[in-house]
Design a protein around this motif. Structure first.
Motif, PDB file in Angstrom:
ATOM      1  N   ASP A 112      24.096  23.125 -36.491  1.00 64.17           N
ATOM      2  CA  ASP A 112      22.866  22.381 -36.777  1.00 64.17           C
ATOM      3  C   ASP A 112      21.692  22.916 -35.955  1.00 64.17           C
ATOM      4  O   ASP A 112      20.570  23.041 -36.459  1.00 64.17           O
ATOM      5  CB  ASP A 112      23.052  20.889 -36.498  1.00 64.17           C
ATOM      6  CG  ASP A 112      23.975  20.211 -37.491  1.00 64.17           C
ATOM      7  OD1 ASP A 112      24.287  20.823 -38.540  1.00 64.17           O
ATOM      8  OD2 ASP A 112      24.406  19.069 -37.224  1.00 64.17           O
ATOM      9  N   VAL A 113      21.940  23.239 -34.700  1.00 67.03           N
ATOM     10  CA  VAL A 113      20.897  23.799 -33.833  1.00 67.03           C
ATOM     11  C   VAL A 113      20.420  25.137 -34.390  1.00 67.03           C
ATOM     12  O   VAL A 113      19.216  25.411 -34.433  1.00 67.03           O
ATOM     13  CB  VAL A 113      21.421  23.959 -32.384  1.00 67.03           C
ATOM     14  CG1 VAL A 113      20.491  24.838 -31.556  1.00 67.03           C
ATOM     15  CG2 VAL A 113      21.602  22.599 -31.741  1.00 67.03           C
ATOM     16  N   GLU A 114      21.347  25.957 -34.858  1.00 63.16           N
ATOM     17  CA  GLU A 114      20.985  27.257 -35.420  1.00 63.16           C
ATOM     18  C   GLU A 114      20.101  27.080 -36.650  1.00 63.16           C
ATOM     19  O   GLU A 114      19.103  27.771 -36.819  1.00 63.16           O
ATOM     20  CB  GLU A 114      22.261  28.047 -35.776  1.00 63.16           C
ATOM     21  CG  GLU A 114      22.026  29.508 -36.064  1.00 63.16           C
ATOM     22  CD  GLU A 114      21.739  29.785 -37.528  1.00 63.16           C
ATOM     23  OE1 GLU A 114      21.068  30.783 -37.801  1.00 63.16           O
ATOM     24  OE2 GLU A 114      22.170  28.998 -38.387  1.00 63.16           O
ATOM     25  N   ILE A 115      20.422  26.104 -37.489  1.00 59.99           N
ATOM     26  CA  ILE A 115      19.635  25.833 -38.696  1.00 59.99           C
ATOM     27  C   ILE A 115      18.232  25.345 -38.321  1.00 59.99           C
ATOM     28  O   ILE A 115      17.238  25.792 -38.886  1.00 59.99           O
ATOM     29  CB  ILE A 115      20.358  24.825 -39.607  1.00 59.99           C
ATOM     30  CG1 ILE A 115      21.597  25.479 -40.216  1.00 59.99           C
ATOM     31  CG2 ILE A 115      19.438  24.310 -40.702  1.00 59.99           C
ATOM     32  CD1 ILE A 115      22.536  24.519 -40.902  1.00 59.99           C
ATOM     33  N   VAL A 116      18.163  24.442 -37.370  1.00 62.29           N
ATOM     34  CA  VAL A 116      16.859  23.918 -36.939  1.00 62.29           C
ATOM     35  C   VAL A 116      16.002  25.042 -36.360  1.00 62.29           C
ATOM     36  O   VAL A 116      14.812  25.149 -36.674  1.00 62.29           O
ATOM     37  CB  VAL A 116      17.031  22.777 -35.912  1.00 62.29           C
ATOM     38  CG1 VAL A 116      15.725  22.439 -35.233  1.00 62.29           C
ATOM     39  CG2 VAL A 116      17.602  21.542 -36.598  1.00 62.29           C
ATOM     40  N   LEU A 117      16.595  25.880 -35.527  1.00 59.87           N
ATOM     41  CA  LEU A 117      15.842  27.008 -34.967  1.00 59.87           C
ATOM     42  C   LEU A 117      15.314  27.907 -36.075  1.00 59.87           C
ATOM     43  O   LEU A 117      14.149  28.292 -36.081  1.00 59.87           O
ATOM     44  CB  LEU A 117      16.729  27.843 -34.040  1.00 59.87           C
ATOM     45  CG  LEU A 117      16.901  27.364 -32.620  1.00 59.87           C
ATOM     46  CD1 LEU A 117      17.929  28.235 -31.901  1.00 59.87           C
ATOM     47  CD2 LEU A 117      15.594  27.384 -31.869  1.00 59.87           C
ATOM     48  N   ARG A 118      16.186  28.230 -37.013  1.00 55.41           N
ATOM     49  CA  ARG A 118      15.823  29.168 -38.077  1.00 55.41           C
ATOM     50  C   ARG A 118      14.773  28.595 -39.019  1.00 55.41           C
ATOM     51  O   ARG A 118      13.880  29.294 -39.482  1.00 55.41           O
ATOM     52  CB  ARG A 118      17.083  29.540 -38.863  1.00 55.41           C
ATOM     53  CG  ARG A 118      16.898  30.642 -39.850  1.00 55.41           C
ATOM     54  CD  ARG A 118      18.199  31.173 -40.439  1.00 55.41           C
ATOM     55  NE  ARG A 118      19.380  30.379 -40.284  1.00 55.41           N
ATOM     56  CZ  ARG A 118      19.833  29.495 -41.197  1.00 55.41           C
ATOM     57  NH1 ARG A 118      19.177  29.301 -42.309  1.00 55.41           N
ATOM     58  NH2 ARG A 118      20.937  28.831 -40.983  1.00 55.41           N
ATOM     59  N   SER A 141      12.720  25.614 -38.521  1.00 55.80           N
ATOM     60  CA  SER A 141      11.663  24.727 -38.037  1.00 55.80           C
ATOM     61  C   SER A 141      10.783  25.280 -36.929  1.00 55.80           C
ATOM     62  O   SER A 141       9.714  24.743 -36.684  1.00 55.80           O
ATOM     63  CB  SER A 141      12.285  23.417 -37.534  1.00 55.80           C
ATOM     64  OG  SER A 141      13.023  22.813 -38.556  1.00 55.80           O
ATOM     65  N   VAL A 142      11.220  26.304 -36.241  1.00 57.72           N
ATOM     66  CA  VAL A 142      10.474  26.777 -35.077  1.00 57.72           C
ATOM     67  C   VAL A 142       9.454  27.837 -35.493  1.00 57.72           C
ATOM     68  O   VAL A 142       9.779  28.794 -36.192  1.00 57.72           O
ATOM     69  CB  VAL A 142      11.425  27.343 -34.003  1.00 57.72           C
ATOM     70  CG1 VAL A 142      10.638  27.935 -32.844  1.00 57.72           C
ATOM     71  CG2 VAL A 142      12.355  26.256 -33.507  1.00 57.72           C
ATOM     72  N   LEU A 143       8.213  27.625 -35.075  1.00 65.48           N
ATOM     73  CA  LEU A 143       7.125  28.575 -35.305  1.00 65.48           C
ATOM     74  C   LEU A 143       6.615  29.078 -33.963  1.00 65.48           C
ATOM     75  O   LEU A 143       6.605  28.342 -32.985  1.00 65.48           O
ATOM     76  CB  LEU A 143       5.964  27.896 -36.031  1.00 65.48           C
ATOM     77  CG  LEU A 143       6.178  27.488 -37.465  1.00 65.48           C
ATOM     78  CD1 LEU A 143       4.999  26.672 -37.962  1.00 65.48           C
ATOM     79  CD2 LEU A 143       6.369  28.702 -38.337  1.00 65.48           C
ATOM     80  N   GLN A 144       6.153  30.314 -33.940  1.00 66.26           N
ATOM     81  CA  GLN A 144       5.562  30.856 -32.722  1.00 66.26           C
ATOM     82  C   GLN A 144       4.056  30.700 -32.769  1.00 66.26           C
ATOM     83  O   GLN A 144       3.430  30.916 -33.807  1.00 66.26           O
ATOM     84  CB  GLN A 144       5.885  32.343 -32.592  1.00 66.26           C
ATOM     85  CG  GLN A 144       7.244  32.631 -32.046  1.00 66.26           C
ATOM     86  CD  GLN A 144       7.404  34.109 -31.799  1.00 66.26           C
ATOM     87  OE1 GLN A 144       7.130  34.913 -32.670  1.00 66.26           O
ATOM     88  NE2 GLN A 144       7.819  34.466 -30.607  1.00 66.26           N
ATOM     89  N   MET A 145       3.508  30.321 -31.626  1.00 66.10           N
ATOM     90  CA  MET A 145       2.061  30.251 -31.474  1.00 66.10           C
ATOM     91  C   MET A 145       1.706  31.003 -30.200  1.00 66.10           C
ATOM     92  O   MET A 145       2.473  31.018 -29.254  1.00 66.10           O
ATOM     93  CB  MET A 145       1.590  28.810 -31.393  1.00 66.10           C
ATOM     94  CG  MET A 145       1.854  28.032 -32.664  1.00 66.10           C
ATOM     95  SD  MET A 145       1.316  26.345 -32.554  1.00 66.10           S
ATOM     96  CE  MET A 145      -0.408  26.553 -32.869  1.00 66.10           C
ATOM     97  N   GLU A 146       0.549  31.607 -30.208  1.00 71.23           N
ATOM     98  CA  GLU A 146       0.118  32.401 -29.057  1.00 71.23           C
ATOM     99  C   GLU A 146      -1.279  31.972 -28.638  1.00 71.23           C
ATOM    100  O   GLU A 146      -2.168  31.804 -29.473  1.00 71.23           O
ATOM    101  CB  GLU A 146       0.112  33.877 -29.463  1.00 71.23           C
ATOM    102  CG  GLU A 146      -0.267  34.812 -28.374  1.00 71.23           C
ATOM    103  CD  GLU A 146      -0.247  36.255 -28.841  1.00 71.23           C
ATOM    104  OE1 GLU A 146      -0.653  37.106 -28.039  1.00 71.23           O
ATOM    105  OE2 GLU A 146       0.154  36.530 -29.989  1.00 71.23           O
ATOM    106  N   HIS A 147      -1.462  31.770 -27.324  1.00 70.46           N
ATOM    107  CA  HIS A 147      -2.793  31.473 -26.799  1.00 70.46           C
ATOM    108  C   HIS A 147      -3.624  32.749 -26.836  1.00 70.46           C
ATOM    109  O   HIS A 147      -3.223  33.766 -26.295  1.00 70.46           O
ATOM    110  CB  HIS A 147      -2.710  30.990 -25.345  1.00 70.46           C
ATOM    111  CG  HIS A 147      -2.265  29.585 -25.208  1.00 70.46           C
ATOM    112  ND1 HIS A 147      -3.130  28.531 -25.323  1.00 70.46           N
ATOM    113  CD2 HIS A 147      -1.046  29.048 -24.985  1.00 70.46           C
ATOM    114  CE1 HIS A 147      -2.464  27.404 -25.167  1.00 70.46           C
ATOM    115  NE2 HIS A 147      -1.192  27.699 -24.957  1.00 70.46           N
TER     116      HIS A 147
END
Length: 104
Positions: free
Chosen positions: A61-67, A69-75
């Protein structure tokens, strides 16, 4: 032996996902690597089939959520961020329409 193989595959999948999700972010890559390794090492001697099954489910489940739902943002400046979505997260922008289109 079958559960050991599942756990190993999941461990590798988590690390591959970590490499994709946190690409070019050394600090996040290191933190995710440390967390994955710590959690697997902490439960290395677990023998209960029921507990192993729960932990495998949680890790997948953690692997699915990472894949998904997670987006990268940069300052880039004060009060300014740049979103860097991965290609697989981008959806075609099609507006919603209540009424079906008429065929011409």
């Amino acid at each position: 032996m079958d559960s050991r193989l599942k756990v190993l595959r999941l461990f590798k999948a988590l690390h591959r996902t970590r490499m994709k999700v946190f690409k070019d972010d050394d600090r996040a890559l290191a933190a995710a690597k440390q967390k994955i390794n710590d959690e697997f090492r902490k439960n290395m001697h677990e023998t209960s089939a029921e507990n192993l099954q729960k932990m495998v489910k949680m890790a997948s489940d953690v692997e699915i959520v990472l894949r998904q739902s997670v987006l990268q943002m940069e300052h880039v400046a004060e009060k300014q961020l740049v979103l860097r979505p991965r290609e697989e997260l981008l959806l075609e922008n099609v507006p919603y329409c209540d009424t079906p289109r008429k065929k011409s």
